[in-house]
Design an enzyme around this catalytic site. Sequence first.
Site, PDB file in Angstrom:
ATOM      1  N   HIS A 154       0.846  -1.198   0.000  1.00 54.54           N
ATOM      2  CA  HIS A 154       0.000   0.000   0.000  1.00 54.54           C
ATOM      3  C   HIS A 154       0.881   1.247   0.000  1.00 54.54           C
ATOM      4  CE1 HIS A 154      -3.700  -2.256   0.776  1.00 54.54           C
ATOM      5  NE2 HIS A 154      -4.376  -1.115   0.693  1.00 54.54           N
ATOM      6  N   HIS A 195       0.495  -2.710   9.346  1.00 62.13           N
ATOM      7  CA  HIS A 195       1.934  -2.607   9.133  1.00 62.13           C
ATOM      8  C   HIS A 195       2.605  -1.902  10.295  1.00 62.13           C
ATOM      9  CE1 HIS A 195       2.204  -4.120   5.018  1.00 62.13           C
ATOM     10  NE2 HIS A 195       1.094  -3.458   4.756  1.00 62.13           N
TER      11      HIS A 195
END
Length: 498
Positions: free
Chosen positions: A265, A312
């Site tokens: 991302h 993350h």
Amino acid sequence: MGLIDMASNAKTRFTQLCKNLEDPHHVARFQKICGVIGTFSGISTEKTHEQEQLYNGTCIKHCEGESDNYDIYAGSEKVTDGHRQRKNTATGTRTEQDGCKNGLLNGTGLNVGAGETGGYTFCSGVTSASASENPTNDCGVDRISTKDADSQNESSKNRSAVKPMRKNSLTGDTGQEFLIENKFLYYLFTVGTELGNELFYITFFPFFAWNVDAYVCRRLMIVWVWVMYLGQCTKDIIRWSRPASPPVVKVEMFYNSEYSMPSTHAMAGTAIPFELFLLTYSRWEYPFMLGLVLSFSWSILVCLSRIYMGMHSILDVIAGFLYSMLILVVFQPALDVIDNFNLTCQYAPLIIVSLHLGMGFFSFTLDTWSTSRGDTAQILGSGAGFALASHLNRRLGVMADPPPSQLPLTPPPLGPGLVGLCLLRLVLGMALLLLIRAVMKALTIPLVCRLAGVPGDDVRKARRHMEVELPYRYIVYGTVGFSVLYLVPEAFRWVGLL
């Protein structure tokens, strides 16, 4: 010796910094600052030996009696119901202690959900009576008392209790409920994370090609394909876990079965705006600082959103940003060569299809099935379809690029007529794309299953087979990519919208 010692000290400090940036407690603190409150306050969030060993953000073990279908950390190559099998890289074996199996899937800790006021649901088969005798459950997790749970529920009345966005497509796990104290940040980072999802890609690229600049769009697509492909492959080579939960709250679950390092991302959220800036600044007239500020803002929003979502660590996001910038620097000089080859080479269609298929087969050998496998095939198919449509457009002389004498281009004034035309193209074009995708899915999946000898009665299970997943995704999204630059514009010309 001095230089050697300095190098050794620098390496040690760098390693320590990376470990610090990987710490899930930093993610949990950021989430708390942003108003995300987990409902596992009764569970200790101290990092344990088990937390450091288990993968994919999993830190609390299943108790006996859980389904064997969720044994995804097996040390062998056994495939259970098509689910992804992963190794514990610390030991290479499955972790089992105290009669409990490996940790819960998708980094979701066993915890009391919002609104639960009585009993203990940490481990199957453990009753409230046994909990009163032993304050620690069979999985080694401190229990939360009924009084604490009541207190937690009372304090959470003024908060919004929500579930993670979109259940995990691999396991069907919907995750634990959590509390939101800052709705503005929740919606802001939801928008940020969507900038790296399929919904954004399948609307952004078509809109840009149909209404802004097809030249920029096809080159941006080339960069996006390479950035995403390299990012997905790197994930499956490094095989780092998602942040552990607890302490991290899983605001999103969809990609939680994938590996974590680097954040794709963050890579896409960096590559798209900065490459868009590089491609358009000398081609279109607009202020330099405006383009630069928008690029950084886009990238920062996507990067922070992945930390907010609990997907993350800080290190994953920083690595994704830097990795993407490195790819742009190395790839930029070759972009003209690749684009010209796709347009002019006589054998470009054959080479494009062969190259993208070969890349897909390589990525499928890196690890067993996960959502990343389908995403990679989908990305490669879309890129191949775009390239084939670009080649055909040049052959037929449609959607020709403006001559250099007309550059830089001046943006037309925004008026009701232009806005209405753009929206009409988007709505009709997307309706046609979705129809094409649905038809191709309905035709391709049964055909591929029959050719591969895979039972097609359960599509979800069938798609976990490489011989089904790769051609199905590649063909369907290759057709979608081809339609964006050729079929849909041809339809627009037919009805007088182009």
